[in-house]
Design a protein around this motif. Structure first.
Motif, mmCIF file in Angstrom:
data_model
loop_
_atom_site.group_PDB
_atom_site.id
_atom_site.type_symbol
_atom_site.label_atom_id
_atom_site.label_comp_id
_atom_site.label_asym_id
_atom_site.label_seq_id
_atom_site.Cartn_x
_atom_site.Cartn_y
_atom_site.Cartn_z
ATOM 1 N N ASP A 307 11.210 3.743 0.229
ATOM 2 C CA ASP A 307 11.760 5.104 0.178
ATOM 3 C C ASP A 307 10.936 6.098 0.999
ATOM 4 O O ASP A 307 9.978 5.726 1.688
ATOM 5 N N GLY A 308 11.312 7.368 0.902
ATOM 6 C CA GLY A 308 10.667 8.406 1.699
ATOM 7 C C GLY A 308 9.185 8.526 1.397
ATOM 8 O O GLY A 308 8.368 8.777 2.287
ATOM 9 N N ARG A 309 8.825 8.318 0.137
ATOM 10 C CA ARG A 309 7.406 8.414 -0.219
ATOM 11 C C ARG A 309 6.598 7.331 0.496
ATOM 12 O O ARG A 309 5.466 7.553 0.922
ATOM 13 N N ASP A 310 7.178 6.147 0.620
ATOM 14 C CA ASP A 310 6.489 5.074 1.357
ATOM 15 C C ASP A 310 6.254 5.508 2.808
ATOM 16 O O ASP A 310 5.195 5.247 3.379
ATOM 17 N N GLY A 311 7.274 6.161 3.381
ATOM 18 C CA GLY A 311 7.131 6.652 4.756
ATOM 19 C C GLY A 311 6.023 7.678 4.850
ATOM 20 O O GLY A 311 5.179 7.634 5.755
ATOM 21 N N TYR A 312 6.000 8.595 3.890
ATOM 22 C CA TYR A 312 5.000 9.678 3.889
ATOM 23 C C TYR A 312 3.583 9.119 3.740
ATOM 24 O O TYR A 312 2.666 9.503 4.475
ATOM 25 N N GLN A 313 3.390 8.201 2.793
ATOM 26 C CA GLN A 313 2.035 7.684 2.527
ATOM 27 C C GLN A 313 1.478 6.934 3.741
ATOM 28 O O GLN A 313 0.294 7.058 4.061
ATOM 29 N N ALA A 314 2.323 6.168 4.413
ATOM 30 C CA ALA A 314 1.844 5.436 5.601
ATOM 31 C C ALA A 314 1.466 6.423 6.708
ATOM 32 O O ALA A 314 0.468 6.235 7.416
#
Ligand code: NAD
Length: 350
Positions: A307-314
């Motif tokens: 999800d978007g959070r995975d994108g943000y954390q990376a």
């Protein structure tokens, strides 16, 4: 079951692969594709795939009343405005990695997705590789015990063009970002600190764009585990994609994938063919699986797998790595956000 109707924005390398893969899924149908450089050859290719609308205007895809979801496969600097437009139009979104080159803009895009209550999946395709997924399952099931170390090797067979390097966002955002996501995925833990080292050893053109072509990144995770990623833009023996998770109960390792298993033994030595050439060959099945799961998530049968959070954390890890390299010291992820606000570096560089 009613098919999910899809529009694709960007008909370059990855947009075309996704269109072709969607053509194999019974649950989905591609209705339209846009690219500002759409020409007769694109129209011919689309016709063969049964895609009815080929347009130079992304609005025609975003405003298409029959389309349920869009795949954003255009260059990274176009992702955020397109996500916002898609969310405003009520379309579900699959966006290629990275969401953007700026974590503030990525946060804005995620907010637009949240307030429109649409689904967003980010294109971290390596999670769908059957071998990496098996490694993750073995960590989750506890078979390798508490993860202590994760090691990721990710080396490309050849560097990209100078034009690509110029607008790539730098090696951490463009290339290591996949490994940052893989490190989170394999350990099941968030990074708290990274320390990056980089050199220009492959081609001086990287230095011209304030970038490097060879890196080591060490990571400290919340759960105490440690990680190391090594990247090169040029491995002369081919695409090198290996991982290992070492834990209190053992270790799991994934080696390279090869086009065949033939080995030649002669008086002069033992040899075999190079690993599968590059990402399109190595991750063929993973690209199909990630779209299958996107379509399943839209159908409500599974949660969104990335999800978007995975994108943000990376992206935050990539940002911390960039600062670490510049400052020549470890950088915590919470510090990276602050440094970002002070930074004057341009988005196009590393
Ligand atoms: N997940 C992966 O393995 C993977 C692999 C490659 C690329 N990517 C990502 O996919 C994106 C595209 O990369 P690519 O390698 O396919 O690039 P590409 O240059 O091959 O293709 C991009 C296409 O988008 C078109 N385009 C430009 N502006 C547009 C706009 N406003 N609307 C619609 N189309 C537009 C271009 O004309 C081009 O055809 C990048 O964000 C990249 O990081 C992901």
């Amino acid at each position: 079951m009613e098919k999910i109707k899809i529009g694709i924005i960007g008909a370059g390398r990855i947009g075309r692969i996704h269109a072709e893969n969607l053509g194999r899924l019974h649950e989905a149908e591609v209705l339209a594709i846009s690219d500002p450089f759409a020409d007769d050859s694109l129209r011919k290719w689309a016709l063969e795939l049964g895609i009815g609308l080929v347009t130079t205007r992304s609005e025609e895809v975003l405003d298409h009343p029959a389309i349920d979801a869009v795949l954003i496969c255009s260059p990274t600097d176009t992702h955020v405005p397109l996500i916002k437009q898609a969310a405003a139009a009520g379309k579900h979104i699959f966006c290629e990695k990275p969401v953007s080159l700026s974590i503030e803009q990525t946060a804005e895009a995620l907010e637009a997705v949240r307030s429109a209550n649409v689904t967003l999946q980010v294109g971290f395709n390596r999670r769908f590789d059957r071998n990496f997924r098996r490694a993750r399952e073995l960590v989750l099931s506890g078979e390798v015990g508490q993860p202590h170390l994760v090691k990721i090797t990710s080396r490309d067979p050849a560097p990209p063009s100078p034009e690509y390097i110029r607008s790539s966002g730098g090696i951490f955002m463009d290339m290591t970002i996949h490994d940052f996501d893989m490190a989170r995925y394999l350990t099941g833990s968030e990074a708290v600190e990274v320390h990056a080292f980089g050199s220009v050893l492959v081609d001086p053109v990287f230095a011209q764009y304030d970038d490097v072509d060879t890196v080591i990144v060490t990571i400290r995770f919340e759960n105490g585990a440690l990680g190391v990623i090594d990247n090169s833009r040029q491995a002369v023996y081919g695409y090198d994609q290996r991982i290992e998770v070492f834990g209190s109960g053992g270790s799991v390792a994934v080696a390279n994938d090869y086009p065949n298993t033939a080995e030649v033994h002669t008086a002069s030595g033992v040899k075999r063919d190079k690993p599968l050439h590059f990402f399109l060959e190595r991750y063929t099945e993973a690209y199909i699986e990630e779209l299958k799961q996107f379509v399943s998530a839209l159908g409500g049968s599974i949660p969104v797998p990335v999800d978007g959070r995975d994108g943000y954390q990376a992206e935050l890890m990539a940002l911390a790595a960039r600062h670490s390299l510049k400052l020549n010291r470890p950088v915590r992820l919470d510090e990276a956000r602050q440094l970002r606000k002070l930074a004057t570096t341009h988005e196009g560089g590393m």
